[in-house]
Each structure stands twice: as structure tokens, then as C-alpha cells.
Enzyme design. Structure first.
Site, PDB file in Angstrom:
ATOM      1  N   ARG A  26       0.817  -1.218   0.000  1.00 18.80           N
ATOM      2  CA  ARG A  26       0.000   0.000   0.000  1.00 18.80           C
ATOM      3  C   ARG A  26       0.855   1.274   0.000  1.00 18.80           C
ATOM      4  O   ARG A  26       0.602   2.179  -0.789  1.00 18.80           O
ATOM      5  CB  ARG A  26      -1.011  -0.031   1.143  1.00 18.80           C
ATOM      6  CG  ARG A  26      -2.192  -0.968   0.844  1.00 18.80           C
ATOM      7  CD  ARG A  26      -3.094  -1.137   2.022  1.00 18.80           C
ATOM      8  NE  ARG A  26      -2.381  -1.701   3.167  1.00 18.80           N
ATOM      9  CZ  ARG A  26      -2.844  -1.709   4.401  1.00 18.80           C
ATOM     10  NH1 ARG A  26      -4.001  -1.172   4.663  1.00 18.80           N
ATOM     11  NH2 ARG A  26      -2.138  -2.264   5.361  1.00 18.80           N
ATOM     12  N   ASN A  44      -6.691  -2.790   1.443  1.00 19.41           N
ATOM     13  CA  ASN A  44      -6.642  -4.251   1.452  1.00 19.41           C
ATOM     14  C   ASN A  44      -8.056  -4.746   1.571  1.00 19.41           C
ATOM     15  O   ASN A  44      -8.796  -4.281   2.432  1.00 19.41           O
ATOM     16  CB  ASN A  44      -5.898  -4.745   2.701  1.00 19.41           C
ATOM     17  CG  ASN A  44      -4.415  -4.822   2.476  1.00 19.41           C
ATOM     18  OD1 ASN A  44      -3.956  -4.941   1.346  1.00 19.41           O
ATOM     19  ND2 ASN A  44      -3.670  -4.761   3.561  1.00 19.41           N
TER      20      ASN A  44
END
Ligand code: ZN
Ligand code: ZN
Ligand code: FE
Length: 758
Positions: A26, A44
Site C-alpha cells: 500500500r 486491502n
């Protein structure tokens, strides 16, 4: 040139799957998006990483292109899909929280501490100077601290440590290396190390340096690692190594050694570039590399072996410890009583390791999942694991069949089990041998816990055909649709799955000790053709009796007698094989009466017999010892082969009697054991190539698959492979999936895919 179209503002939704959690994916996405001036978010989800970006068309396409070509060091992108979506008008780019839903994303394996963290660890002005739990998004424990997916701090054993302000700042900053590093910690908020002696806690300012000092002084120290406890001692001190063998009740089985760095490793073993690469790899396996002669490590560490199992420090504790250690290597072996499971809970360490170790170095973060060190060797520049555990588990094997909801029990030796879900097979960590009661208990516990942990469920249970296997009995006791799988078929399928050739026709050669055959005999020298997932047996060694069953495995001299008796009848009694006449007569009667005398064609048993005939190993102290020692006495040179004969047609049988008779001739002529062993190895290579050539021409297959424990023998595997490749065949072996019974669970899972038409 300005292009009107590229100025257009558009939006995309991108879904990335693979190992993209807990590896800095990320923040990586955040960095690229902000560099390109895109707005949107990354999160996620139950179905991988989801990204939405908005901006100029050109920049969006550049963004997608960069996601295709770049990635954080340890991420593995398996699948990336994107679609154009309507604009939503985001004002910035944000890293959003994990959204729940069915958890499909994978858990990364444990990772050795990275170079950035090491630089900080040994930097006196860094706030984590010598802090033994330093980690970042690119390194640290993962699987071993995970309680359940998704991999978030609240689901790990780090949840009991509340981050301090400084750690929270790092953890929340998308541009920080510790952004979402779940085990993030520092000296003021994280776990700490303690050193215990026989009388309790030692009040020392630096327990790790003190442990190093104790190792230097000749003590045995238990050290808690990522996946369990190790026992450490000076590998250059004969007395302490022998004392460790005595306390651990360990026969001749080699110990692994940890060295400070790659330079030290090179002074002890010879290392190729690939061996160095794997030693330095983030999975940090033990590599079996060729000993230098002489080298500072005492022979008792790995008696009679040409190879030493070497590995480098992979936790910050190891790095700090190795800095204080004086000898060039320490023994670092699993913390257990021989044949028992590795100890990973503190209570158990104090109870059981208290009698083996003089001191215990531990810390107050719980190990949730145990994991032994992985072990492998490099052949033809590829790693071949003989034990797949820490650093590799729980990364799945992706297979071409749609296998779903399968639990594969594995075999009883070197056990792993596996759970398959939507074409992914998750192999468990290494369990050990299910002969041991404590390993049996742990096996049953771990089947339950891995299922829960990785959110995997099963309806079908695959187990080994062997009715006496504990793993089969447990499999049969569980609820579900049960499918028995022949052992050597499973071996071959494991290598086919790993090489992604499940849809091809192959000639599989499965060489191992013993596995239960379809005819009720013990197989282990199988030439089987696998076509459309169905297998049929086309060749094997001649069957010989195994006097006393399992006892003949522990006492290879029984196999020596059996092969002699097969080759020369009554005259076998006249050959001296280091046992008395009474025992020989007893074995002969046993064979004649056929009581407790299963029949075997396992190549491993022939190795045992030859090893005993040459006096190399009469009684084994660890699994595979007679065969391993026979390989160790062989020389690298080529010798002529012994005669053998192949008879039959539909099913070819290799008659081993001419080999045995020739060995006896050589022994009578006082030919040295090393030469006989070399000739024997050459014979196995020749007969394998010859029989394979015959069968593959008849069956019109071009792919040869080699699997089974005997292929851990480097002479056998490399020469057979080379000889067949010279004939224009494609040869496939196991690499990251063990060729020994540690790979059986994968083959079993795959077999269900064929049987159920999946
Ligand atoms: Zn790091
Ligand atoms: Zn902190
Ligand atoms: Fe096997």
C-alpha cells in the site's frame, strides 16, 4: 506534443492479487500515486489490494504500467486487473483501512531482518540501536506471529504491545518504511529479551551479549528465534558439541551451524554464487554446502559428512548474538529432545530444555505458529529444499487444476499436510516424523489451527494408501469424503505440480525407501506413466523380503542379508557381514517362513543393504543414514557400472542379484569401499536410464519426472538428469517442494483434482 486526449481526466479501478499484504504494497502504491499527482485510495480487501485512481489519462496509464513493472522487494503480484470507472471527484490520495469480507489474501512467510534495519540496529545514534525486535515493512516475523487473517497487528501476538507515540507516527505515515509494519516496536513500547540460568533470571544489562559470552565459555544456550527455540554452542569446541549430542540424545545426525557473515561461511564451506544468493535470501534457509578441508568446525558437528548445513543470522537477536560470539561458527540446532517437535512456548522451554541448555535466552512475545528452519541444497543453480518451513510457509503452490476444499494428510515421515483452496495448495510447516507421540499430538493440533488461521475449509480428505500410517488413521477419523492416494503417484504429482506440467504425459521415476503399493507390497523404485492424471506401473526393482519389517530399516544389515540370500541362497550364510551365524540363521528362517517379512522393491532399501555390506553403516541412528553415508564415501570420479539385468515386458523387473554378486566379488578382492560405492551409484544411474529409455519409447513420452527421497542423493539425481537431457528428454525434479515425503501432501491434494474430475 500536447495531445488533447491525454489531458482528459479519467478514473480506474485496479485489483491486485498475490502476496501483497504485509510487504509494503500500500505505501508503494501511495508513493507512485502521489508522484504522478493522482487522487483516489488504496485498500486491502478480502480479494487482494483494491486501488482507485483519478487523474489525466496519461498519468493513470503510467500508474498502471508502473504497477505492472515495479513492486516492493518481497511482494509477489499474481494477478492485476483494471477497468475504467466513472469519476468520483477525490480530493487527495489516501491509504484506507482494511475492509472485511472473505479473506482471500495471503499471509507472507517470515522474513530475515533487512539491510536498512541492520544499519539502524548497529547505529549508535539510532533510536533502535541494538534493539532486538527492530523490523519494518520489508522484514520481520509474519506467519510465526499470526493468529488469523487478515495480517493486521490485532491478529498477531504483537497485539499485547501498545505502540508508543513515535512508533504510531511511523506506522501511520505512508512515506515511512514502517507504515503498517504490523510488528513495529521500539525499546520503550515493544518486547524485550531476558536471560535465565538454572537458578532463575539473570540480572544483566545486556542479556544477548551475556549469552554470547556464555557460548564463548563453552556453555549450551537455548535461544528463542522466530519459529521456536534453538540450542546454541561453540561449533569449534569438541567437548561441548559432544555434550550437546549426549543431552539432546542425538546420534550421528548432523547439526547446522550459524556463521556471522558470508565471508566466514566461505572460510568453512565452498560456496557457489547461487549458494551465496540463497544464504543471503530473505527466507534465510540452511544450505548444505561442501566442507572445506581443513575447517575450524569440529568433525563431531556433522560426522563423516561432506556437507555442512550453514546459515546466516536472520533475526536481530542472532545478529547481536553473533557480534559477541568469538568462534567462527556456532551450532544452532532445533530446541528439542531428539525426534520430538521443536519447542516454541516458554513454559515448555523451561520444562524440557532446562535439562539440555545451561541458559535460556527468551523474549516476551508469543510465537503463535512454530516453524523449524528450512533446509536445502543447490543443484544446477537451483535450490532444492529437503525441509520446507520457516521463510517459505504459508506461501501456496498454485496448480492448474481447480482443487478446492481438500485436506491432504501427507505421509508419516518428514510430514507436512496441505489444504487446498481454489487451485492453491497451502503446505503446512514441517512437522517431523509421526512415529513420535509428541509429534502426533502436534500434528492433530496443527491441522486444526492452520485451517482456522488461514481460513481454509475442506470437504475432501486425501491420505496415503498405507493402512498403518498414523496420518491415514487421522484422515480416516475426520469428517468428509475420503480418497486414498498411492505414495509414489503422489511423489510424481508433487513434482509435476511444482513444474506446472499436470496436463502433460510423463514417465515418472519415484525412488525412495518404502511406500505402500497397490499390490500390498512395499514399493519404492517405481517407473510409472502418468497420462491424463491416471497412472500405471511399468517397471521396478525385483522384490526382496524385509526380515522383521520396520526393524529391517533400523538395522540395514538385515537388508544386506536379505539381498545376499536372494542372490546366492544358502551361500549367503558364509559371507561375513559383521553379524553372528546365529543371527544369520534366524534371518534365513524368518525369510523362509515368511512371518513378518513384507516384500519390498524400495531403492532406499538396496542402498541400506549395500551400505551394510561395505561396513559403512550397520545400524542407523537417523532416517536415511545408511544411504547418506554410502553417498558420502563415493568419489566424484566415474567408475564402470556393475552388471544388472532387466526382464519382463508389460512390467519390467530389474534383477539386482548380479549387482550384489559383483559387489561380493569386489569385497573379496579388497576393493576399497569408496570405489565400490562409486560403482554402485553408477550402476543405479545406468539401469535407470536404460529402463527409462525403453519405457518412454514404448509409451511415446518425452517428459521425465524424478521424485522421491533417493533423489536427495546428489550423485544419483544430477547424473540421471544429465544423462537423460543428453538424450533430448525434458527432465523435471522437485525444487522448493521437498522430493522426500515432505512433498507427498501436495501430490495427494493434486491427485484428488484428477479423481474428482476437478
Ligand atoms: Zn527492515
Ligand atoms: Zn515504540
Ligand atoms: Fe516417499
Amino acid at each position: 506534443m500536447s495531445n488533447q486526449k491525454s489531458e482528459e481526466v479519467v478514473a480506474y479501478r485496479i485489483n491486485v492479487n498475490g502476496i501483497v499484504q504485509g510487504v509494503g504494497y500500500r505505501p508503494f502504491v501511495y508513493r507512485i500515486a502521489t508522484e504522478l499527482g493522482l487522487n483516489g485510495f488504496v485498500l486491502n480487501s478480502g480479494n487482494g489490494v483494491i486501488i482507485e485512481v483519478e487523474g489525466k489519462l496519461d498519468d493513470c496509464l503510467k500508474f498502471i504500467e508502473r504497477l505492472r513493472t515495479e513492486k516492493p522487494p518481497r511482494a509477489i503480484v499474481k494477478n492485476l486487473v483494471y477497468e475504467r470507472i466513472p469519476l468520483k471527484g477525490y480530493g487527495e490520495f489516501k491509504v484506507e483501512k482494511t475492509v472485511n469480507g472473505e479473506v482471500e489474501t495471503l499471509c507472507p512467510p517470515d522474513v530475515a531482518v533487512c539491510q536498512d534495519c541492520l544499519n539502524e540496529l548497529f547505529n549508535q545514534v539510532d533510536r533502535r540501536y541494538l534493539y532486538p525486535f527492530i523490523n519494518c515493512i520489508n522484514c520481520g516475523p509474519r506467519f510465526t506471529i499470526l493468529e488469523k487473517l487478515p495480517y493486521d497487528r490485532v491478529n498477531t501476538s504483537m497485539k499485547s504491545f501498545e505502540m508508543c507515540g513515535e512508533c504510531v507516527r511511523e506506522y501511520s505515515d505512508p512515506l515511512d518504511r514502517r507504515f503498517k509494519a504490523e510488528p513495529n516496536a521500539c525499546r520503550s513500547c515493544g518486547p524485550s529479551v531476558k536471560l535465565y540460568g538454572r537458578d532463575g533470571l539473570l540480572r544483566v544489562s545486556n542479556p544477548i551479549s551475556e549469552a554470547a559470552r556464555l557460548i564463548n565459555e563453552g556453555f549450551i544456550v537455548a535461544v528463542k528465534g522466530y519459529g521456536g527455540f534453538h540450542l546454541a554452542c561453540d561449533a569449534t569446541n569438541r567437548d561441548v558439541v559432544l555434550e550437546l549430542r549426549r543431552r539432546k540424545k542425538r546420534g550421528n545426525k548432523p547439526f547446522a551451524i550459524m556463521v556471522k557473515n558470508i565471508e566466514e561461511a566461505e572460510s568453512i564451506v565452498e560456496l557457489s554464487d547461487s549458494e551465496k544468493k540463497w544464504l543471503l535470501h530473505y527466507s534465510a534457509p540452511i544450505i548444505l554446502a561442501k566442507k572445506r578441508v581443513p575447517n575450524p568446525v569440529v568433525e563431531e558437528v556433522a560426522p563423516g559428512m561432506k556437507y555442512l548445513g550453514v546459515f546466516l543470522p536472520y533475526t536481530p537477536i542472532h545478529h547481536i548474538l553473533m557480534r559477541g560470539v568469538k568462534p567462527s561458527a556456532i551450532v544452532l540446532t532445533s530446541g528439542n529432545v531428539s525426534e520430538e517437535p521443536i519447542i516454541f512456548r516458554d513454559e515448555e522451554a523451561f520444562e524440557k530444555l532446562g535439562n539440555i541448555a545451561d541458559y535460556i535466552l527468551t523474549y516476551n512475545r508469543r510465537i503463535v505458529n512454530f516453524a523449524d528452519d528450512s533446509v536445502g541444497f543447490v543443484q544446477d543453480d537451483s535450490l532444492r529444499l529437503v525441509r520446507r518451513s520457516r521463510g517459505f510457509v504459508p506461501e501456496p503452490v498454485e496448480v492448474e487444476l481447480n482443487i478446492d476444499g481438500v485436506l491432504a494428510m501427507g505421509a508419516d515421515l518428514n510430514n507436512t499436510f496441505a489444504i487446498a483452496k481454489r487451485g492453491r495448495v497451502f503446505l503446512s510447516q514441517y512437522m517431523g516424523d509421526l512415529e513420535n507421540i509428541f509429534i502426533r499430538r502436534r500434528y492433530v493440533e496443527t491441522v486444526k489451527s492452520l485451517k482456522r488461521l488461514l481460513n481454509l475449509d475442506y470437504k475432501t480428505i486425501a491420505y496415503d494408501l498405507h493402512p498403518g500410517y498414523y496420518s491415514s488413521q487421522i484422515g480416516l477419523s475426520l469428517k468428509g469424503n475420503k480418497i486414498p492416494i498411492q505414495h509414489h503417484y503422489a511423489h510424481i504429482l508433487s513434482a509435476m505440480a511444482e513444474n506446472k506440467i499436470l496436463n502433460q504425459d510423463v514417465l515418472g521415476i519415484a525412488f525412495d525407501g518404502t511406500g505402500y503399493g497397490d499390490d500390498g507390497n512395499l514399493w519404492g523404485s517405481e517407473f510409472i506413466v502418468v497420462r491424463n492424471g491416471e497412472y500405471f506401473r511399468r517397471g521396478h526393482l525385483k522384490y526382496v523380503p524385509m526380515p522383521g519389517g520396520e526393524k529391517a530399516i533400523v538395522e540395514p544389515v538385515r537388508m544386506a542379508f536379505s539381498y545376499l540370500y536372494d542372490a546366492m541362497g544358502e551361500d549367503a550364510l558364509k559371507i561375513d557381514i559383521g553379524i553372528g551365524d546365529r543371527i544369520k540363521t534366524f534371518l534365513k528362517k524368518m525369510i523362509e517362513k515368511g512371518i513378518n517379512v513384507p516384500r519390498t522393491c524400495g531403492l532406499g532399501r538396496l542402498f541400506d543393504a549395500v551400505s551394510a555390506l561395505l561396513g559403512v553403516c550397520l545400524k542407523r541412528t537417523f532416517e536415511g543414514e545408511p544411504a547418506i553415508m554410502l553417498e558420502m564415501v563415493a568419489s566424484d570420479g566415474i567408475e564402470e557400472s556393475y552388471p544388472f539385468s532387466i526382464v519382463g515386458g508389460r512390467e519390467y523387473i530389474v534383477d539386482t542379484a548380479p549387482i550384489i554378486l559383483s559387489i561380493i566379488e569386489d569385497l573379496k578382492k579388497n576393493v576399497p569401499a569408496s570405489k565400490i560405492s562409486t560403482r554402485f551409484h553408477e550402476t543405479i544411474v545406468r539401469l535407470t536410464v536404460e529402463l527409462a529409455e525403453t519405457i518412454r519409447l514404448e509409451e511415446e513420452v518425452k517428459n521425465i519426472v524424478l521424485s522421491g527421497g533417493v533423489f536427495q542423493n546428489r550423485i544419483i539425481s544430477s547424473r540421471i538428469k544429465r544423462a537423460m537431457e543428453e538424450r533430448g528428454l525434458r527432465v523435471f525434479c522437485n525444487n522448493l517442494i521437498p522430493t522426500n515425503d515432505g512433498g507427498i501432501s501436495l501430490g495427494q491434494a493434486v491427485a484428488t483434482g484428477f479423481k474428482t474430475g476437478g
